[in-house]
Design a protein around this motif. Sequence first.
Motif: not given
Lengths: 401, 486
Positions: A1-28
Amino acid sequence: MAKGIRDKVAILGMGCSKFGERWDCEAEDLMVEAFEEGLADAGVDKNQINAAWLSTAIEDVHVGKSGVPLAVALRLPYIPVTRVENYCASGSEAFRGAVYAVASGAADIALALGVEKLKDTGYGGLPQRGRGVLNSMVNANGSAPGNFAQLAAAYRAKHGVSREDMKRAMAHISVKSHDNGSRNPKAHLQSKITEEQVLNAPMVAEPLGLFDCCGVSDGAACAIVTTPEIAKSMGKKNIVTVKALQLSVSNGIEAQHNSWDGSYFMTARVAAKRAYEEAGIKNPREQISLMEVHDCFSVTELVTMEDLYISPEGGAIKDVLDGFYDHDGKLPCQIDGGLKCFGHPIGSSGLRMLYEMYLQMQGRAGARQRKEQPVFGMTHNLGGAPNMNVCSVAIVGLEGA
Amino acid sequence: MVGIVAYGGYVPRLRLARKAIVEANAWSNAALKGGGKDERAICNWDEDALTMAVEAARDCLQPAERGQLKAVYLASTTLPFQDRLNSGVAAEALNLGDNLETLDITSSQRAGTSGLIAAARTAAAGGGPLLFLTAEKRRTRAASPQELSYGDGGAALLLDKGPGIAELVAHESKAVDFVDHYRGDGRPYDYTWEERWIRDEGYNKIVPPVVKALLDKAKVKGADVTHFILPCTIARVAAGIAKKLGMPDSAVRDNLASAMGEAGTAHPLVMLVHTLQDAKPGDKIVVASFGQGCDALLFEVKPEIAKLAPRLGIKGFLARRKPETNYNKFIAWNQVVDQEKGMRAELDKQTALTTLYRKSGMLTGLLGGKCTKCGTLQYPKSKICVNPNCNAMHSQEDQPFADMPARILSYTADLLTYSPDPPQHYGMVQFEDGGRLMADFTDVDVGKVDAGMPMRMVFRVKEYDPARGFTKYFWKATPAAGASAG
């Protein structure tokens, strides 16, 4: 098996919208909501992003095809943008694209963003859609809950479990996820429920009742990734790195060959084994601190506890009922409410799971923060049906863990 | 010399209580009140004349007998396609190969018997073995007398040179443009004239001379007729004609009105199969039919009948019965009411005819693959064997799955997906000799399905494309119990 990507990549930042029935929103609008948070968290300029991946699974009811919708919504500076789709595991696929780009050195900073805007169909549940010209002539007249519900019949037959015991364990899973969702302000469903409510709910697809099924939600989530070196050079602390990223895809054995008994996910077992090996984890039940699994339906979560080698085969019901996976249990599963309550905007879900792991690792999960410092967090993102699916398993942790 | 070599029958499992029809409609037509006795056979939503013909054929033919057939004729006035060879679809479903003479026969209540006479001539001339199929799914207006008297069903006869189990001794026909009812082009329902006129000027004047001529031709006395078959929904007509011709009262066959209703042009042969199931060597059977004239056929039962392999026939399928009291279901399935189906039913259902042609064996014949390297059975057939220890390329030959017993591995009863008969049951069925299929289930009872249950495959309507009038067929799994003679 390939040795993989352990610790080669770091998460610099993350974001997440409110999930739900977002009647007022487009995907954009949802994409921008997640991206604003992720970009601020990463502390980089949009023009520093070298490449981007967009994940959506049911694009024909919102953005349409290609990477263009992401590039336009975020006004990305004519960088490479690729749209990926791999059923409900699409979000993990976008993450994989961005992470591999960084691991390979092709990009210093890459973006993965998943979005789904499902509530424009006029009815509840997932949109009805074509399955392909030949498939539509052959496939059973099924639905997602109906496909996953079948795990229950096969699991009961294999392990000699009564309908009642099965239903009670499934109910505990949903009650637990609603409890967790009640502490998550971004969750689609934030009300607690009782076991009695679950057991008495209207049937959707035997034996799955209404509360055995996750929410169909609008939402977006994103990750901005880079190398640990660049993250450090930016002064980042508590850097969360990718320990493993595995994907396993059915080749037709489950659907066509009688070696599969219908009670588990072949893909999940393969992906989990590979992920533990890539991450260097020997005893997952002891070493994994937190899990976000693809609980599209309660029964999926139940059998997944075994497929990920956390519960012994045939032992998931006992662990579930013992509270092993509750928020205050030994190994919390769906501490953010999961697909069940955080919601399931298809293309975003894999990234949403990672978002929770990332927050928990950094101690930023608010009212639902796990007290013990998590070491390894695992996400399990599944797409398709038990007899034909794709399964992604990712493991993240603090650098050096 | 030509004879019947084998027979098969089919009656749909659902039997609608006539009381339910009367209760729903007598307020508007008080004349229906007397007709609330017993029950009639109704197609499940996924059955039609073609699927019933295929089931009757499967009852008639052992899979091993299918390779030798030279012709398939199909008689019905309710075929799903006006212009697409319906008998050709049946032949494909039965995997009969393409070296076949195929013919659809329609437009008359005599299509069944006139077609049988034509088929007998073909077989006598060396065009056999010939499979003669007939089936009818009768559409009726709500509150019409026909809704009570009609029924659905089908029959199959294998014909060939020689006496077989029942030799065709003689036949006689007469054409009279007597319009007791008609169904114009594009109209779903029959338009019917006064019953007393049909009885007096129609049956009683047109049928007796034809049957008499038949008996005279064969030098058989009326008193020597063992079984007299004449479908008629008007009471006592067949008995009256039998009496006039000197036949014993006991010869008049039950017209199955109480058990299934009258299956249109298929009914003379439905009754013939029912009769053959009672018949003894030496019995003389007269089959007569009425419809713009009359056909009459005389069969003599032969000793070979004792050697016929067990089969369900009409009797077996009549015994495979599920009472239905929900009239609303019946009128919804037959588009008598404009039912709300929900937005999930709006998905376009176009069929790619190129794909249908390329994959006709897979789709219509349920042909899968058998790996010639490792022996693994698999559906569908593919270029690379699914067995993980084999994966041989280009190694598969055709493997029929339709007649292989299967068991349920996993299942659900789904209330979310659109189904004309919710909950939609489906699941993984595993075939006895290998291979599996995630299949729709049909003719199941809610709450009585579980893993391990024995199933058999049946040819059914998968869905109907209302935008283009195309009926899609595929195979479904149904409980094996009560559905086979073995």
